[in-house]
Motif scaffolding. Structure first.
Motif, PDB file in Angstrom:
ATOM      1  N   ILE A 167      51.585  19.321  33.800  1.00 58.68           N
ATOM      2  CA  ILE A 167      50.965  20.491  33.167  1.00 58.68           C
ATOM      3  C   ILE A 167      49.643  20.798  33.878  1.00 58.68           C
ATOM      4  O   ILE A 167      48.856  19.904  34.167  1.00 58.68           O
ATOM      5  CB  ILE A 167      50.703  20.242  31.668  1.00 58.68           C
ATOM      6  N   ILE A 187      45.393  24.395  31.580  1.00 54.65           N
ATOM      7  CA  ILE A 187      46.133  24.521  30.323  1.00 54.65           C
ATOM      8  C   ILE A 187      45.859  23.315  29.435  1.00 54.65           C
ATOM      9  O   ILE A 187      45.625  23.451  28.228  1.00 54.65           O
ATOM     10  CB  ILE A 187      47.642  24.686  30.590  1.00 54.65           C
ATOM     11  N   ARG A 233      52.303  30.180  34.436  1.00 50.39           N
ATOM     12  CA  ARG A 233      51.194  29.379  33.912  1.00 50.39           C
ATOM     13  C   ARG A 233      49.927  30.219  33.796  1.00 50.39           C
ATOM     14  O   ARG A 233      49.201  30.140  32.800  1.00 50.39           O
ATOM     15  CB  ARG A 233      50.933  28.189  34.831  1.00 50.39           C
ATOM     16  N   ASP A 269      53.718  28.960  38.852  1.00 54.11           N
ATOM     17  CA  ASP A 269      52.281  29.255  38.823  1.00 54.11           C
ATOM     18  C   ASP A 269      51.977  30.600  38.172  1.00 54.11           C
ATOM     19  O   ASP A 269      51.025  30.727  37.394  1.00 54.11           O
ATOM     20  CB  ASP A 269      51.712  29.224  40.243  1.00 54.11           C
TER      21      ASP A 269
END
Length: 414
Positions: A255, A259, A229, A226
């Protein structure tokens, strides 16, 4: 464009978007393993950096294209976990076979071997690893690999294939490269991108390129934690003008939605078995193998997949029958679980061993706990750097406890 990628219709869409200047600065290549996603990403990077106006064909010999094809371009960053060992082994065999036969495709296999190693070493760019405690050790090992690659690289002439001594020297050089690459991958390659690498990458992205676009390829993007990301998301919200991000995944559903909303997805199809066999013939020049690309690469494991699965079944039976195991013997018989693919196959087979639990409600609940314990073994080795012997001992203990708590339920799977 994309002449080196076959049996993928998605290339037509990519070519259209590049020619119409409508390719976004953040894209996602989604498709099964061995569907050519990384090949396509590297070819996209070459096309975008090509200094020639026109068709930008793969055989372009401008300086930028030559560097891109050799994977030495300073405009390219490659991140993300990957099992590189098997491709390197397969490429080495193809190259040495072509050398000994003085085959017409010798230079193609030479490029194949060089590129297979650089697909690994590119992930250890000092810019990305700045601030890492292992940087000096990695740099020393990279120097060894690069010195040996230079001996093998173009435009140097290869040894005389009619001279036995020179042939042995070349074989030793290739073996040493494989050994050093294996050490680099098994000792330092992460299972998930460290957040510091994304922060280092952001600084690099903000430095304007003097020639061509910068391309950042992130393989197995679905494995990001996380924190990683979120750090990447900040860059994707406003990517630098001369940079393009190419994310690769075989699990698009994993995903993060935020994103996905910032990338355009290009879907790669699962190539037919006949098409995969054609790729094996074209790339590795093996005309006899009848399986898939993944099956072909698995033939280069130091332990046959069938033997790995047999040991996994034995391990599970020991747990179910409450027999004591010797983790060290498993570790020794399975080449210390190197490369990591051996551990992956072993744990996957363990999951298969307990699937009969799914035939009842209580069994389904136990199965969920069992799978979680098996996954923790992978995490212990690849995230917490626990030795495989210690990880197997923990795995055996946790599975045995689960089995005892449920009155020896694993026996229904035997």
């Amino acid at each position: 464009m994309y002449e080196n990628l076959v049996f993928q219709d998605v290339t037509k869409l990519l070519i259209h978007d590049i020619k119409s200047n409508s390719l976004p600065r953040a894209i996602l290549f989604s498709g099964d393993e061995a569907s050519g996603k990384l090949t396509a990403a590297l070819e996209t990077a070459r096309i975008l950096s090509c200094s020639n106006v026109g068709k930008k064909a793969f055989n372009c010999e401008c300086t930028s294209c030559l560097q891109s094809k050799a994977l030495t371009s300073t405009n390219l960053m490659l991140l993300g976990p990957r099992d590189c060992f098997l491709e390197i082994q397969a490429a080495k065999q193809s190259f040495l076979n072509a050398f000994k036969e003085n085959a017409s495709y010798l230079n193609a296999t030479r490029y194949l071997f060089l590129r297979s190693i650089r697909k690994l070493t590119l992930r250890f760019n000092p810019i990305l690893w700045q601030g890492n405690n292992n940087l000096s050790k990695i740099a020393s090992l990279l120097d060894q690999i690069n010195e040996k690659l230079e001996i093998l690289d173009f435009p140097r002439s290869l040894p005389d294939f009619n001279n036995p001594d020179e042939v042995k020297q070349l074989e030793k050089l290739c073996d040493d490269l494989v050994k050093d690459s294996s050490t680099l991958e098994n000792s330092y390659l992460y299972n998930s991108i460290p957040v510091n690498q994304i922060r280092n990458l952001e600084f690099w992205c903000r430095i304007k390129s003097e020639d061509g676009k910068k391309t950042i390829i992130i393989e197995n993007a679905d494995r990001m934690l996380d924190s990683v990301r979120n750090a990447l998301l900040k860059i994707l919200e406003e990517p630098p003008a001369d940079c393009i991000f190419i994310l690769l995944t075989s699990k698009r559903n994993a995903i993060m939605e935020t994103i996905l909303s910032r990338v355009r997805t290009y879907n790669f199809k699962n190539r037919l078995l006949s098409e995969q066999q054609s790729v094996i013939q074209r790339v590795f020049h093996n005309d006899y193998f009848n399986g898939s690309i993944n099956d072909y690469l698995l033939t280069f494991l130091p332990v046959p997949p069938t033997k790995i699965k047999e040991f996994a079944v034995e391990f599970f039976k020991s747990v179910a029958n409450r027999n004591i195991i010797e983790a060290g013997s498993f570790n020794s018989e399975l080449n210390k679980f190197e490369p990591k693919k051996i551990l992956s196959i072993f744990l996957s087979e363990l999951i298969n061993c307990q699937k009969k639990l799914l035939n009842s409600q209580i069994g389904t609940e136990v199965s969920a706990k069992c799978v979680n314990i098996i996954r923790n073994c992978w995490i212990n080795v690849n995230l917490y750097n626990l030795s495989t012997v210690a990880a197997l001992e923990i795995l055996y203990k946790d599975l045995s406890v689960l089995n005892s708590q449920n009155e020896g339920i694993f026996r229904i799977c035997l």
